[in-house]
Design a protein around this motif. Structure first.
Motif, mmCIF file in Angstrom:
data_model
loop_
_atom_site.group_PDB
_atom_site.id
_atom_site.type_symbol
_atom_site.label_atom_id
_atom_site.label_comp_id
_atom_site.label_asym_id
_atom_site.label_seq_id
_atom_site.Cartn_x
_atom_site.Cartn_y
_atom_site.Cartn_z
ATOM 1 N N LYS A 49 -47.039 35.645 -25.631
ATOM 2 C CA LYS A 49 -46.098 34.598 -25.225
ATOM 3 C C LYS A 49 -45.226 34.161 -26.394
ATOM 4 O O LYS A 49 -44.034 33.874 -26.232
ATOM 5 N N LEU A 50 -45.825 34.091 -27.592
ATOM 6 C CA LEU A 50 -45.044 33.736 -28.771
ATOM 7 C C LEU A 50 -43.995 34.802 -29.064
ATOM 8 O O LEU A 50 -42.833 34.476 -29.364
ATOM 9 N N ALA A 51 -44.389 36.077 -28.982
ATOM 10 C CA ALA A 51 -43.429 37.156 -29.216
ATOM 11 C C ALA A 51 -42.308 37.131 -28.190
ATOM 12 O O ALA A 51 -41.123 37.314 -28.517
ATOM 13 N N GLU A 52 -42.666 36.897 -26.912
ATOM 14 C CA GLU A 52 -41.651 36.804 -25.868
ATOM 15 C C GLU A 52 -40.709 35.634 -26.120
ATOM 16 O O GLU A 52 -39.486 35.752 -25.943
ATOM 17 N N LYS A 53 -41.279 34.508 -26.536
ATOM 18 C CA LYS A 53 -40.459 33.331 -26.809
ATOM 19 C C LYS A 53 -39.453 33.618 -27.915
ATOM 20 O O LYS A 53 -38.281 33.214 -27.826
ATOM 21 N N ALA A 54 -39.884 34.315 -28.966
ATOM 22 C CA ALA A 54 -38.973 34.631 -30.071
ATOM 23 C C ALA A 54 -37.833 35.532 -29.602
ATOM 24 O O ALA A 54 -36.667 35.330 -29.975
ATOM 25 N N VAL A 55 -38.145 36.533 -28.767
ATOM 26 C CA VAL A 55 -37.102 37.418 -28.250
ATOM 27 C C VAL A 55 -36.124 36.638 -27.369
ATOM 28 O O VAL A 55 -34.899 36.788 -27.481
ATOM 29 N N ASN A 56 -36.657 35.804 -26.492
ATOM 30 C CA ASN A 56 -35.799 35.033 -25.592
ATOM 31 C C ASN A 56 -34.920 34.056 -26.349
ATOM 32 O O ASN A 56 -33.757 33.832 -25.981
ATOM 33 N N ILE A 57 -35.458 33.451 -27.389
ATOM 34 C CA ILE A 57 -34.677 32.481 -28.168
ATOM 35 C C ILE A 57 -33.498 33.173 -28.844
ATOM 36 O O ILE A 57 -32.382 32.634 -28.892
ATOM 37 N N ARG A 58 -33.730 34.372 -29.368
ATOM 38 C CA ARG A 58 -32.616 35.113 -29.965
ATOM 39 C C ARG A 58 -31.522 35.359 -28.925
ATOM 40 O O ARG A 58 -30.332 35.161 -29.197
ATOM 41 N N SER A 59 -31.931 35.791 -27.739
ATOM 42 C CA SER A 59 -30.956 36.077 -26.688
ATOM 43 C C SER A 59 -30.247 34.796 -26.235
ATOM 44 O O SER A 59 -29.022 34.799 -26.030
ATOM 45 N N GLU A 60 -30.988 33.724 -26.058
ATOM 46 C CA GLU A 60 -30.386 32.453 -25.646
ATOM 47 C C GLU A 60 -29.384 31.963 -26.679
ATOM 48 O O GLU A 60 -28.320 31.436 -26.319
ATOM 49 N N ALA A 61 -29.706 32.116 -27.953
ATOM 50 C CA ALA A 61 -28.785 31.683 -28.997
ATOM 51 C C ALA A 61 -27.495 32.498 -28.957
ATOM 52 O O ALA A 61 -26.387 31.951 -29.050
ATOM 53 N N ARG A 62 -27.628 33.818 -28.804
ATOM 54 C CA ARG A 62 -26.428 34.662 -28.729
ATOM 55 C C ARG A 62 -25.594 34.318 -27.494
ATOM 56 O O ARG A 62 -24.362 34.214 -27.568
ATOM 57 N N SER A 63 -26.277 34.147 -26.361
ATOM 58 C CA SER A 63 -25.557 33.827 -25.126
ATOM 59 C C SER A 63 -24.839 32.484 -25.238
ATOM 60 O O SER A 63 -23.683 32.348 -24.815
ATOM 61 N N ALA A 64 -25.530 31.496 -25.785
ATOM 62 C CA ALA A 64 -24.925 30.164 -25.899
ATOM 63 C C ALA A 64 -23.712 30.190 -26.816
ATOM 64 O O ALA A 64 -22.689 29.540 -26.536
ATOM 65 N N TYR A 65 -23.803 30.943 -27.911
ATOM 66 C CA TYR A 65 -22.670 30.984 -28.837
ATOM 67 C C TYR A 65 -21.504 31.752 -28.231
ATOM 68 O O TYR A 65 -20.329 31.373 -28.399
ATOM 69 N N THR A 66 -21.810 32.827 -27.488
ATOM 70 C CA THR A 66 -20.752 33.570 -26.803
ATOM 71 C C THR A 66 -20.050 32.698 -25.773
ATOM 72 O O THR A 66 -18.814 32.679 -25.680
ATOM 73 N N ALA A 67 -20.843 31.953 -24.992
ATOM 74 C CA ALA A 67 -20.250 31.050 -23.995
ATOM 75 C C ALA A 67 -19.433 29.956 -24.658
ATOM 76 O O ALA A 67 -18.366 29.565 -24.163
ATOM 77 N N TYR A 68 -19.909 29.475 -25.799
ATOM 78 C CA TYR A 68 -19.197 28.414 -26.521
ATOM 79 C C TYR A 68 -17.824 28.901 -26.985
ATOM 80 O O TYR A 68 -16.802 28.238 -26.759
ATOM 81 N N LYS A 69 -17.777 30.073 -27.618
ATOM 82 C CA LYS A 69 -16.503 30.584 -28.121
ATOM 83 C C LYS A 69 -15.575 30.962 -26.962
ATOM 84 O O LYS A 69 -14.375 30.651 -26.991
ATOM 85 N N SER A 70 -16.127 31.606 -25.948
ATOM 86 C CA SER A 70 -15.278 32.044 -24.835
ATOM 87 C C SER A 70 -14.723 30.869 -24.048
ATOM 88 O O SER A 70 -13.546 30.877 -23.649
ATOM 89 N N SER A 71 -15.556 29.866 -23.800
ATOM 90 C CA SER A 71 -15.067 28.705 -23.041
ATOM 91 C C SER A 71 -13.998 27.949 -23.830
ATOM 92 O O SER A 71 -13.072 27.393 -23.231
ATOM 93 N N HIS A 72 -14.083 27.969 -25.152
ATOM 94 C CA HIS A 72 -13.030 27.342 -25.953
ATOM 95 C C HIS A 72 -11.728 28.124 -25.811
ATOM 96 O O HIS A 72 -10.634 27.532 -25.662
#
Length: 500
Positions: free
Chosen positions: A385-408
């Motif tokens: 679960k910890l390993a999965e959480k680390a992978v998901n957090i990386r993806s969530e961070a990339r997705s959030a930053y992509t959405a942030y730049k694109s929405s701007h």
């Protein structure tokens, strides 16, 4: 008779060696662990303050402070978040959970109470009188004493996990409140632009009616303009309802009611920043700061400590030392010569016998393999679960930053390109109308199209600020809003009005 003092002395020395007074004080204070929660929240939420209300005086002080911040005032997003962190009762319940965890850890620092057993035999004995035998024992669980340090370590890890969870709950409330404020302000701004569109629609409807009365406009054209006005009226009613519900949701998150709910939100969202923030190390920042990842790490640590405890107690699950005394009164027979005659005399005599017993379970049927296997699987589960959480957090961070730049970029496109073009079309239409080149309905159609574009621009700006809130949640924790992708923006009815 000296066994009992020795047992008590040994127990006290074991306790002193396991837990320090400073450690106990950290769990037994009035607000155990809250200082770490407060500092952890402040560093992740832009220096926002949170409190743990535990009495009526504190509640009154917070209530007065909140009223001064919101009553009949227009509040910003930061003010809304601060009020929620001070006044939301669900958050106070989360802090109470932290207190429960501290109490559980405090309980583990204490020795188990000894079990005292007293037995009375031979009540009202006909020859001895009174009691014949008195047995007294005191039992202490040696396994509990020897494993106390490990159990306290597990409980302390759970306590630190509860602290991290409290920080996560606080950040979740802050993020949800910020999103609710954005939704509410965007909803009221939408109502404002729909009001402008309705003015144009009303003018077109009245003009169509007058032209119809003179015979200059067919009934189909009149009906088209009246239908547009009627549809727009319904859309505005829906927009007003959406704005009222959005504000009510914000009110709930801030924990307001009664007169405190008399507050206002701005009429429009903040302007776009000139450029989005650059953050090439967004993944590393998220892995370093995400509070839910810290909770998962602590879960793995607690499970590992529990596994080691299970391994240490695999064979011996219960070990007790029993010490005591037995006092037994017996009739002692003595023979004496009295005047040449041998006489028998009986007198009671008390015999005191110390007792020491060691009691434990023999692992004949249960060797502890099942418990050990279960602990192994629990550790594997927590690790994965910890390993999965680390992978998901990386993806969530990339997705959030992509959405942030694109929405701007999208919001800036509407602001810098689409809206200026619509204004230019409307201005040119006004010039040609003054020159009697275009008719009134064309001019009104241009106005309606410009309002449609403004609604699209509002929605794009709302998506940007929601994306910024999601970016903060992806970096520090608090949960990302799964519905941050806004629904299709509200548009006015078809802009093509009738005319001739």
């Amino acid at each position: 008779m000296e066994v009992k003092p020795i047992l008590v002395a040994v127990s006290a020395s074991l306790l002193a060696g396991c837990v320090s007074p400073e450690q106990i004080a950290s769990y037994s204070g009035p607000q155990p662990g809250f200082e770490a929660v407060s500092s952890g929240t402040s560093s992740r939420s832009g220096n926002k303050e949170t409190v743990w209300i535990q009495n009526a005086d504190q509640a009154k002080a917070v209530s007065d402070r909140v009223r001064a911040m919101v009553h009949k005032k227009t509040i910003s997003a930061d003010t809304a978040v601060q009020v929620a962190l001070l006044n939301n009762r669900g958050l106070q319940a989360s802090y109470a959970e932290l207190g429960i965890s501290a109490s559980d850890t405090w309980q583990e620092t204490m020795l188990q109470n000894p079990v005292v057993s007293v037995g009375l035999l031979g009540l009202a004995h006909p020859e001895i009188g009174g009691l014949r035998t008195i047995e007294g024992t005191i039992a202490a669980n040696l396994l509990s004493l020897t494993t106390q340090k490990r159990r306290v370590g597990i409980a302390d890890t759970r306590f630190r996990q509860a602290q991290a969870s409290a920080i996560g709950d606080t950040l979740s409330l802050a993020a949800e409140t910020r999103r609710a404020w954005i939704d509410a302000v965007a909803a009221f701004e939408t109502v404002s632009y729909l009001n402008q569109a309705q003015v144009a629609a009303d003018a077109a409807s009245q003009l169509a009616q007058k032209l119809g009365e003179t015979g200059a406009m067919p009934k189909a054209g009149q009906a088209r303009e009246h239908a547009f006005y009627a549809e727009l009226t319904g859309q505005k009613a829906e927009a007003r309802l959406a704005a009222a519900l959005a504000k009510e949701r914000l009110t709930r998150l801030m924990g307001l009611w009664g007169q405190d709910a008399q507050y206002f939100v701005p009429d429009s969202l903040p302007a776009l920043p000139k450029a989005p923030r650059g953050n090439p190390s967004i993944e590393a920042d998220a892995l370093r700061n995400r509070i839910d990842l810290q909770v998962a790490r602590l879960e793995l640590e607690a499970v590992a400590k529990s596994y080691r405890l299970t391994e240490a107690t695999r064979y011996v699950t219960d070990l007790e030392l029993i010490a005591g005394v037995e006092a037994e009164r017996e009739l002692e027979t003595e023979y004496e010569l009295d005047g040449g005659n041998l006489e028998e005399k009986k007198s009671p005599k008390t015999i005191v016998t110390p007792q020491i017993e060691l009691e434990f379970a023999i692992p004949i049927f249960d060797s502890g393999k099942a418990r050990q296997r279960k602990a192994e699987y629990a550790y594997m589960q927590a690790a994965n679960k910890l390993a999965e959480k680390a992978v998901n957090i990386r993806s969530e961070a990339r997705s959030a930053y992509t959405a942030y730049k694109s929405s701007h970029e999208i919001a800036r496109h509407y602001r810098d390109a689409v809206l200026p073009l619509r204004r230019s079309v409307e201005e040119e239409g006004l010039l040609t109308y003054n020159g009697m080149i275009t008719n009134t309905f064309d001019l009104l159609a241009d106005t309606r199209a410009r309002v449609d574009t403004q609604l699209l621009a509002v929605n794009a700006r709302k998506n940007f600020w929601l994306a910024e809130a999601d970016l903060a949640a992806a970096t520090y924790g608090g949960g990302m809003d799964g519905g941050s992708e806004s629904a299709a923006p509200m548009k006015t009815a078809a802009a093509g009005g009738g005319g001739h």
